[in-house]
Design an enzyme around this catalytic site. Structure first.
Site, PDB file in Angstrom:
ATOM      1  NE  ARG A   1       4.363  11.659  -9.764  1.00 41.16           N
ATOM      2  CZ  ARG A   1       5.585  12.055 -10.016  1.00 41.16           C
ATOM      3  NH1 ARG A   1       5.468  12.006 -11.499  1.00 41.16           N
ATOM      4  NH2 ARG A   1       6.796  12.016  -9.808  1.00 41.16           N
TER       5      ARG A   1
ATOM      6  CD  GLU B   1       6.301  12.002  -6.365  1.00 43.87           C
ATOM      7  OE1 GLU B   1       6.197  11.198  -7.210  1.00 43.87           O
ATOM      8  OE2 GLU B   1       6.562  11.769  -5.247  1.00 43.87           O
TER       9      GLU B   1
ATOM     10  CG  ASP C   1       0.907   8.039  -2.989  1.00 39.95           C
ATOM     11  OD1 ASP C   1       1.526   7.314  -2.530  1.00 39.95           O
ATOM     12  OD2 ASP C   1       0.949   8.864  -3.945  1.00 39.95           O
TER      13      ASP C   1
ATOM     14  CD  GLN D   1      -2.124   5.127  -6.062  1.00 35.88           C
ATOM     15  OE1 GLN D   1      -1.182   5.121  -6.646  1.00 35.88           O
ATOM     16  NE2 GLN D   1      -3.385   5.023  -6.221  1.00 35.88           N
TER      17      GLN D   1
ATOM     18  CG  MET E   1      -1.652   1.355   1.461  1.00 33.03           C
ATOM     19  SD  MET E   1      -2.632   1.215   3.038  1.00 33.03           S
ATOM     20  CE  MET E   1      -1.520   1.327   3.968  1.00 33.03           C
TER      21      MET E   1
ATOM     22  CD1 TRP F   1      -0.337   4.725 -10.766  1.00 38.43           C
ATOM     23  CD2 TRP F   1       1.098   6.314 -11.340  1.00 38.43           C
ATOM     24  NE1 TRP F   1       0.680   4.074 -11.170  1.00 38.43           N
ATOM     25  CE2 TRP F   1       1.420   5.143 -11.499  1.00 38.43           C
ATOM     26  CE3 TRP F   1       1.683   7.564 -11.501  1.00 38.43           C
ATOM     27  CZ2 TRP F   1       2.810   4.934 -12.104  1.00 38.43           C
ATOM     28  CZ3 TRP F   1       3.133   7.321 -12.055  1.00 38.43           C
ATOM     29  CH2 TRP F   1       3.497   6.321 -12.534  1.00 38.43           C
TER      30      TRP F   1
END
Length: 648
Positions: free
Chosen positions: A243, A298, A120, A136, A118, A179
């Site tokens: 992203r 990010e 984010d 995620q 696992m 994502w």
């Protein structure tokens, strides 16, 4: 000044292993269809082979520029992915982990899937009586890859039910991973979800999804918009540098606005887009913000905080009593940096209150000074608060993760508000619901002299909640200030000053958690007080994992930072201990440190708690309460099981 002599019974202090991260991983390209044309010319016996490369992309895909370069390691990669197997070439020999030790490492009240990898947190929200948490997830292994959106629900952010996977990579625009993304509530109460997809050509694009059945409180099924992707990398932005869209907020003109992280060369940036329907977008020529030499941004987050109230604010709130926070997760350093500043709605720009501690600057503010990354907030309209989630990765080897069958946990959700006393930082605190897990408690009042280590009799010390106040004896403080030989030290660093074994006049002092009886393994969480400028005290809050385990194939840093302590305030800390994770909060949450530790001896009934004062001169009074903590109720959902314990 500080001496390296230590009175704590410890093993020799080793330099923390440096975290290493592979910046590039091989890229496996999808093979394109190849037609081979063979022409035979009669009478000459000459055969010519013509190979034609035919690309059968559809129109929308053809608009996306691709780059032929290795795929960069993104937020999803494990930071210490090396496997240490021998000492012959200078590498550290792997520890012989066994199932008894590895089973103990699994947490009891932090969220994690039943198995596998696992990372984010994604799209958290409160809907029709349920808190939703997406994440995620690799359903196939305990390492990164095959990323889908896991899904769980809760009534109280503590007890969780696993739901079926919400979204899988089943389209060309997310073929290499569904994502990170964010949820937005529209004016009519409906939900839209924007997320990044990694295409079949490894291009990062933004996609739209929404619940198939808005009447379903569990939001079990999600539909991807037929016109995806809704955004592709704009000119000048790398195909792999685009992203993690944020939750949208309403502008004064009535449009919705989002920001997306990226970079131009070494400058981290936050792109701005406006939309009315989440299907078509207008890109602003200006950036929300940029900071040179910070690299790729990010998981950017952007939200308002009140200057006067301690409640949270909806993401669209603006006004004279509001400040705005930008947070970016730094791909280069794996640190979540934030800054507080002023947002100009008309120009779609944000400026920091203090440029010297701007987003991503090494001396700037962090959510957490330990292992905490790819964080995401959401506004909880149920209780009028802003909640922070953060991914807590592993500090062991990938081989150990594979052996135990899982990797990573989420931090206990935290409330986030502006510090209304300093107005310069945020304060974070575990959500109030965590108190529902408290069992028996013991209160202590102890005075500990210099060089003292005291066992704290609390029984099992594997799952604890500790709240403590410390005071340094007044006479010791006066002598310290009057001693002209003690110089101001404004550059003290937990990381470089020797950790909890480095003795100073006024520290370190605190708790050693997850310790064995002989203190061969221990994780000290502590304060260290130094003399600052103008006869003021500088206080640092630290966690020292350098002696947390006898295993060597583990990254064991010393974490910490300065923490503001205002006039009249006592030194306070709270520590949550849950097997292999330790979360520390100083001064009501002005400074937070999360650590992953992997004891080999201090496990099960052998886990102890100690109070220590390793100062040279100071006597310290400690008043604290220790609670045993129950297990959270975290298991798969079934239609016959709705009886989730709730503290609300």
């Amino acid at each position: 000044m500080a001496s390296t002599e230590a009175l704590l019974p410890v093993t020799s202090l080793q330099d923390p292993l440096s975290e290493s991260r592979s910046d590039q991983i091989p890229e496996t390209r999808r093979r394109r269809p190849i037609k081979v044309h063979l022409a035979v010319y009669s009478g000459l016996l000459l055969i010519a082979l013509y190979v034609t490369l035919i690309v059968t992309h559809d129109g929308s895909k053809a608009e996306i520029a691709t780059e032929s370069r290795p795929r960069m390691a993104g937020v999803s990669e494990k930071s210490n992915d090396g496997v240490w197997i021998s000492s012959d070439d200078g590498k550290v020999e792997a520890f012989p982990w066994n199932n008894t030790i590895l089973s103990w490492q699994r947490t009891a009240f932090h969220f994690q899937p039943e198995k596998n990898w696992m990372n984010d947190p994604n799209g958290p929200l409160f809907y029709k009586g349920w808190y939703h948490f997406f994440y995620q997830y690799n359903p196939n292994a305990a390492v990164w890859g095959d990323i889908v959106w896991g899904h769980a629900v809760s009534k109280d952010l503590i007890h969780w039910l696993y739901l079926p996977i919400a979204m899988v990579p089943d389209q060309w625009y997310d073929a290499n991973g569904v994502w990170t993304g964010s949820a937005t509530f529209l004016d009519d109460g409906s939900i839209v979800m924007l997320y990044t997809g990694s295409t079949d050509e490894f291009v990062q694009v933004q996609n739209l999804a929404y619940p198939e059945d808005p009447s379903d409180p569990l939001l079990l099924k999600w539909v991807k918009f037929s016109g995806n992707p809704v955004l592709v990398p704009p000119p000048g932005i790398g195909a792999k540098d685009f992203r993690d869209p944020t939750t949208a907020w309403k502008t004064s003109s009535g449009k919705w606005r989002i920001t997306i992280g990226s970079k131009i060369n070494r400058t981290g940036i936050s792109l701005i887009y406006d939309t009315t329907d989440f299907k078509t977008y207008e890109k602003h020529e200006t950036l929300l913000h940029q900071v040179p030499n910070t690299g790729m941004w990010e998981c950017v987050d952007f939200y308002p905080v009140s200057k006067t109230q301690l409640n949270g604010l909806d993401t669209s709130v603006n006004g004279p009593d509001v400040k705005h926070v930008i947070k970016a997760s730094m791909d280069d350093t794996r640190i979540d940096h934030y800054a507080i500043g002023t947002y100009d709605d008309s120009n779609a720009t944000w400026v920091p209150d203090n440029p010297s501690i701007d987003v991503g600057i090494s001396t700037g503010l962090r959510y957490d000074y330990g292992k905490y990354y790819a964080s995401k907030t959401f506004y909880d309209q149920n209780k009028g608060r802003r909640i922070l989630w953060g991914w807590i990765g592993e500090s062991d080897s990938e081989a150990a993760d594979v052996q135990k069958g899982w990797s990573s946990v989420q931090g206990i959700p935290r409330t986030v508000v502006l510090d209304t006393r300093t107005h310069k930082n945020l304060v974070q605190w575990p959500v109030e619901e965590i108190k529902s897990l408290r069992l028996s408690s013991k209160k202590f009042d102890m005075t500990i002299g210099p060089g003292t280590v005291v066992p704290v009799d609390v029984g099992s010390a594997t799952q604890l909640d500790i709240e403590a106040e410390f005071e340094i004896k007044t006479d010791d403080l006066k002598l310290f200030f009057d001693d002209d030989s003690v110089e101001a030290d404004n550059k003290f660093s937990c990381e470089t000053n020797g950790g909890s074994t480095a003795r100073g006049a006024l520290g370190p002092f605190g708790f050693s958690v997850l310790a064995d009886e002989g203190l061969s393994e221990q994780t000290p969480v502590y304060f260290y007080v130094t003399k600052g400028k103008h006869s003021k005290l500088n206080t640092v809050f630290c966690t020292d994992t350098s002696r947390s385990t006898l295993a060597n194939d583990v990254v064991k840093p010393i974490y910490g930072s300065f923490v503001p302590v205002l006039k009249g305030e006592k030194l306070t800390m709270r520590i949550l201990v849950d097997h292999s994770i330790v979360e520390g909060f100083a001064q009501g949450g002005r400074s937070c440190i999360t650590s992953r530790v992997y004891p080999t001896k201090a496990i099960y009934g052998a886990t102890k708690l100690f109070l220590f004062n390793n100062a040279i001169d100071a006597t310290v009074t400690a008043s604290f309460t220790v609670w045993q903590m129950n297990n959270a109720f975290i298991h798969p959902y079934s239609s016959d099981d709705l009886g989730v314990p709730s503290s609300t």
